[in-house]
Design a protein around this motif. Structure first.
Motif, PDB file in Angstrom:
ATOM      1  N   ARG A 146       1.370  -1.074  -9.880  1.00 29.83           N
ATOM      2  CA  ARG A 146       2.435  -1.847 -10.554  1.00 29.83           C
ATOM      3  C   ARG A 146       3.692  -1.245 -10.470  1.00 29.83           C
ATOM      4  O   ARG A 146       4.865  -2.167 -10.426  1.00 29.83           O
ATOM      5  CB  ARG A 146       2.104  -1.949 -12.015  1.00 29.83           C
ATOM      6  N   VAL A 147       3.762   0.036 -10.242  1.00 30.39           N
ATOM      7  CA  VAL A 147       4.941   0.332  -9.893  1.00 30.39           C
ATOM      8  C   VAL A 147       5.470   0.137  -8.597  1.00 30.39           C
ATOM      9  O   VAL A 147       6.914  -0.114  -8.539  1.00 30.39           O
ATOM     10  CB  VAL A 147       5.207   2.167 -10.176  1.00 30.39           C
ATOM     11  N   GLY A 148       4.662   0.200  -7.671  1.00 35.26           N
ATOM     12  CA  GLY A 148       4.907  -0.291  -6.264  1.00 35.26           C
ATOM     13  C   GLY A 148       5.433  -1.639  -6.066  1.00 35.26           C
ATOM     14  O   GLY A 148       6.302  -2.037  -5.365  1.00 35.26           O
ATOM     15  N   LEU A 186      12.607   3.084  -4.044  1.00 40.34           N
ATOM     16  CA  LEU A 186      11.779   3.894  -5.299  1.00 40.34           C
ATOM     17  C   LEU A 186      12.888   4.968  -5.820  1.00 40.34           C
ATOM     18  O   LEU A 186      12.363   6.018  -6.319  1.00 40.34           O
ATOM     19  CB  LEU A 186      10.806   4.704  -4.738  1.00 40.34           C
ATOM     20  N   ASN A 187      14.045   4.453  -5.918  1.00 36.64           N
ATOM     21  CA  ASN A 187      15.057   5.464  -6.613  1.00 36.64           C
ATOM     22  C   ASN A 187      14.793   5.244  -7.980  1.00 36.64           C
ATOM     23  O   ASN A 187      15.040   4.321  -8.594  1.00 36.64           O
ATOM     24  CB  ASN A 187      16.417   5.121  -6.269  1.00 36.64           C
ATOM     25  N   ASN A 222      19.358   1.166  -9.987  1.00 42.14           N
ATOM     26  CA  ASN A 222      19.029   0.095  -8.959  1.00 42.14           C
ATOM     27  C   ASN A 222      17.799  -0.132  -8.219  1.00 42.14           C
ATOM     28  O   ASN A 222      17.655  -0.072  -6.996  1.00 42.14           O
ATOM     29  CB  ASN A 222      20.312   0.236  -7.882  1.00 42.14           C
ATOM     30  N   SER A 223      16.880   0.142  -8.770  1.00 38.03           N
ATOM     31  CA  SER A 223      15.446  -0.119  -8.346  1.00 38.03           C
ATOM     32  C   SER A 223      14.377  -0.557  -9.228  1.00 38.03           C
ATOM     33  O   SER A 223      14.525  -0.230 -10.591  1.00 38.03           O
ATOM     34  CB  SER A 223      14.668   1.438  -7.779  1.00 38.03           C
ATOM     35  N   GLY A 224      13.320  -1.164  -9.013  1.00 40.46           N
ATOM     36  CA  GLY A 224      12.292  -1.555 -10.108  1.00 40.46           C
ATOM     37  C   GLY A 224      11.683  -0.520 -10.590  1.00 40.46           C
ATOM     38  O   GLY A 224      11.379  -0.605 -12.032  1.00 40.46           O
ATOM     39  N   SER A 225      11.460   0.702 -10.185  1.00 43.14           N
ATOM     40  CA  SER A 225      10.852   1.702 -10.848  1.00 43.14           C
ATOM     41  C   SER A 225      11.910   2.180 -11.834  1.00 43.14           C
ATOM     42  O   SER A 225      11.414   2.914 -12.874  1.00 43.14           O
ATOM     43  CB  SER A 225      10.432   2.827  -9.914  1.00 43.14           C
ATOM     44  N   PHE A 226      13.052   2.188 -11.371  1.00 37.90           N
ATOM     45  CA  PHE A 226      14.299   2.790 -12.571  1.00 37.90           C
ATOM     46  C   PHE A 226      14.176   1.772 -13.565  1.00 37.90           C
ATOM     47  O   PHE A 226      14.113   2.416 -14.713  1.00 37.90           O
ATOM     48  CB  PHE A 226      15.397   2.662 -11.762  1.00 37.90           C
ATOM     49  N   ASP A 286       0.808  -1.298   0.032  1.00 35.98           N
ATOM     50  CA  ASP A 286      -0.111  -0.207  -0.057  1.00 35.98           C
ATOM     51  C   ASP A 286       0.965   1.373   0.091  1.00 35.98           C
ATOM     52  O   ASP A 286       0.707   2.031  -0.959  1.00 35.98           O
ATOM     53  CB  ASP A 286      -1.004   0.011   1.421  1.00 35.98           C
ATOM     54  N   GLU A 287       1.864   1.304   0.680  1.00 31.74           N
ATOM     55  CA  GLU A 287       2.689   2.414   0.942  1.00 31.74           C
ATOM     56  C   GLU A 287       3.398   2.605  -0.296  1.00 31.74           C
ATOM     57  O   GLU A 287       3.652   3.721  -0.599  1.00 31.74           O
ATOM     58  CB  GLU A 287       3.711   2.231   2.193  1.00 31.74           C
ATOM     59  N   ALA A 288       3.952   1.507  -0.738  1.00 34.85           N
ATOM     60  CA  ALA A 288       4.730   1.606  -2.330  1.00 34.85           C
ATOM     61  C   ALA A 288       3.824   2.175  -3.183  1.00 34.85           C
ATOM     62  O   ALA A 288       4.337   3.009  -4.075  1.00 34.85           O
ATOM     63  CB  ALA A 288       5.154   0.144  -2.624  1.00 34.85           C
TER      64      ALA A 288
END
Length: 635
Positions: A483-485, A510-511, A515-519, A459-461
């Protein structure tokens, strides 16, 4: 299915040259080919053969004028034989492979290892999945995805631990507040409600036990200790009351005067004996929790193929009891009775048969208790029965994703299987250990109702992701934030090797720069966007320019290395290798994106660059499948 590794021809060509060099130098063996860190791309060391470096240089001088197909140059530096790649040839192979295989590019025949059973998550069915279960579930799911991507047969299993006194506390508590719980479940996930009931019932049970102990104790120091413990458990009840006041009040009123420790033990005995009423009461609660846990797993894109109930496989079948009896029959010298409990001297057994290396055991092995004094089995005994059931299925290997906290217990399982005569089965059983997740400032204790639920993290993500996405694309923020979370949380749990603890920090998770999924998702969107705008582009028969940018050379080689990364990752069972590779690829691509115009370039450069972008996009898509990161086209 195709199977293409663009680097394989160049490696074979260099291996032939190394063999020629060895023969020319009169060496009886051929040095291994390595990835060069200093000269060219490939390297072979001749140091241990004590040859004259001048003779190695003479060999490379003799290659001048020879036509090399996939190697650009061969040189000698001291006792290193080195070669660089003909990047244009590698690019041709890369584009051909991507064209043929699409998002399956990366698969090679060397990745096929057999049939696997992957058991993961297997959380106690008494509360919601918490952040620690998240690492287990995501790691297990990605192992299965990696194996499947490589053409292996995989079945995922969840071991439902529906025996033991903790489950009985949940059942007793739920039965006492059934009407209130039913009303609450209409508004809140069932695992959340049962989790609160379990923790509150456990607290009431502990308070009752401590009060009985206090009444029998005369020593003042011990009395003060007990009173302090009672205060702690009262604090637990107060904390749960903030969320579930009516339920806690009803539980305290209904259960306060009862000996819940004895009731839970008796209900467990009846449940293990198959008593119909006990089965109904326990299964009702267990299935409510599993319903909620399934919803959480579904948010993460995780599906379980089989749900294996401990009661059915290990207890009601009589298998756990037979294991104890068989151990007593086979090895009476290693089985002891301690106050009515049955204990197997695993420590002595391992020492006598020297099993440390045979079963990959930790250095210290303690004895293991198999049954309680009332004859009911313990978790480890039932786990041996389950392991035996697992290894009897049609699989070449059983992978059990279980935290390092259970290292000794999982060692006991393999030792007991071996002692029962199932030596090969014990060797096929793998404890895939992982370290815990630390959330700064958070303390975890499921018994005390203190845990960070995985749903809370998701939820927070999603909430934090929405804030990030609004800056880039406000009109679709609500649609893609979840989906980004999910991608960010999954990557956070997979980017670190399983044997290293994870420090879960939002600024890292959330970088958007590396080195993050969102990146990674943002990088994919960039590549997708370029290709979507390139209407009528023809990616077949691409001409490789004579001069290319350093980033283009690096991207070509990166994409060419992808099948090798997949092969290494699947043999080592390390999804983090995939995560690390994708991060490196995305960094290079984003640097390239800023420097090189693609759509505005003139032909044939435009088609070359589009083919390169397409190759990167396909590798990212394949990697996203393995890591379970949702693929987005807008962000």
């Amino acid at each position: 299915m195709g199977s293409v590794d663009p680097l394989k021809p160049s490696r074979l060509e260099f291996e032939r040259l190394v063999k020629e060099a060895a023969e020319a130098l009169g060496i009886g063996e051929v040095p291994e080919v390595e990835r060069s860190r200093r000269y060219g791309y490939y390297s072979a060391k001749f140091h241990k053969y004590r040859v004259d470096p001048q003779r190695l240089r003479e060999f490379t001088d003799g290659l001048r004028g020879r036509r090399l197909e996939y190697l650009a140059s061969v040189s000698a530096e001291g006792l290193y034989l080195n070669a660089d790649l003909a990047v244009d040839k590698i690019a041709e192979l890369v584009f051909k492979a991507v064209s043929e295989m699409g998002e399956r590019y990366g698969y090679t025949d060397e990745c096929r290892l057999g049939r696997f059973l992957v058991e993961h998550t297997s959380a106690n069915p008494i509360h919601p999945l918490h952040i620690g279960h998240g690492r287990n579930a995501i790691l297990g799911d990605s192992l299965a995805r990696l194996l499947r991507f490589c053409g292996n047969s995989v079945e995922t299993h969840f071991y439902v631990d529906d025996c033991g006194v903790q489950v009985m506390y949940a059942a007793i508590g739920y039965n006492a507040v059934r009407d209130l719980a039913g009303e609450r479940i209409r508004r809140v996930k069932p695992d959340v409600v049962v989790g609160a009931i379990y923790s509150a019932t456990n607290a009431v049970a502990e308070i009752g036990r401590l009060k009985r102990e206090l009444a029998a104790v005369q020593d003042e120091e011990r009395r003060r200790e007990i009173i302090s413990e009672i205060d702690e458990w009262v604090g637990v009840l107060k904390r749960i009351m903030d969320a579930e006041g009516d339920i806690v009040n009803r539980l305290a009123e209904s259960l306060g005067g009862r000996d819940l420790v004895a009731e839970a033990a008796e209900l467990n005995r009846r449940y293990e004996a198959g008593d119909p009423e006990a089965r109904r009461a326990v299964r009702e609660v267990v299935d409510l929790v599993l319903k909620g846990q399934r919803e959480t797993l579904s948010r993460l894109g995780i599906e379980i193929d089989r749900w294996d109930y401990e009661s059915e496989i290990s207890v009601w079948s009589g298998e756990a009891a037979r294991i104890v009896a068989e151990l007593q029959r086979r090895w009476p010298q290693y089985v002891e009775s301690r106050g009515g409990a049955v204990v197997f001297r695993a420590d002595k057994f391992v020492e006598d048969f020297k099993l440390w290396d045979v079963l990959d055991l930790p250095k210290f092995i303690p004895p293991v208790t198999l049954t309680r004094s009332d004859g009911t089995t313990l978790y480890v005994t039932r786990d041996v029965a389950y392991a035996l059931w697992q290894t009897r299925q049609e699989f070449d290997r059983v992978i059990r994703v279980i935290s390092t906290e259970q290292t000794h217990e999982q060692a006991h399982v393999r030792i007991i299987l071996y002692a029962l005569g199932f030596q090969e089965e014990a060797k096929r059983l793998m404890h895939y250990a992982y370290e815990m997740v630390n959330l700064p400032g958070a303390k975890m204790s499921a018994r005390r109702g203190q845990y960070i639920a995985l749903d809370e993290i998701l939820d927070e993500a999603a909430e934090r992701s929405a804030a990030l996405v609004k800056e880039k694309n406000p009109e679709v923020a609500g649609v893609i934030a979840e989906r980004v979370g999910v991608g960010s949380v999954r990557y956070a749990f997979l980017s670190t090797g399983p044997r290293k603890p994870i420090e879960f920090k939002w600024e890292t998770v959330l970088n958007m720069r590396q080195n993050s999924g969102s990146f990674l998702q943002y990088t994919y969107v960039r590549a997708y966007s370029i290709l979507e705008k390139a209407t009528g582009a023809n990616l077949a028969g691409v001409v490789i320019p004579g001069e290319i940018l350093p980033e283009e050379r690096e991207l070509i080689l990166k994409v060419a290395e992808w099948p090798g990364v997949v092969k290494t990752a699947v043999h080592a069972l390390r999804p983090d290798y995939v995560a690390e590779f994708l991060d490196g690829l995305a960094l290079v691509f984003n640097s390239y994106y800023e420097k090189a115009p693609v759509l505005k370039a003139e032909e044939p450069l435009r088609s070359f660059r589009l083919a390169l972008v397409n190759a990167v996009k396909n590798v990212l898509a394949a990697g996203f499948y393995i890591l379970g990161i949702p693929t987005l086209t807008k962000m």
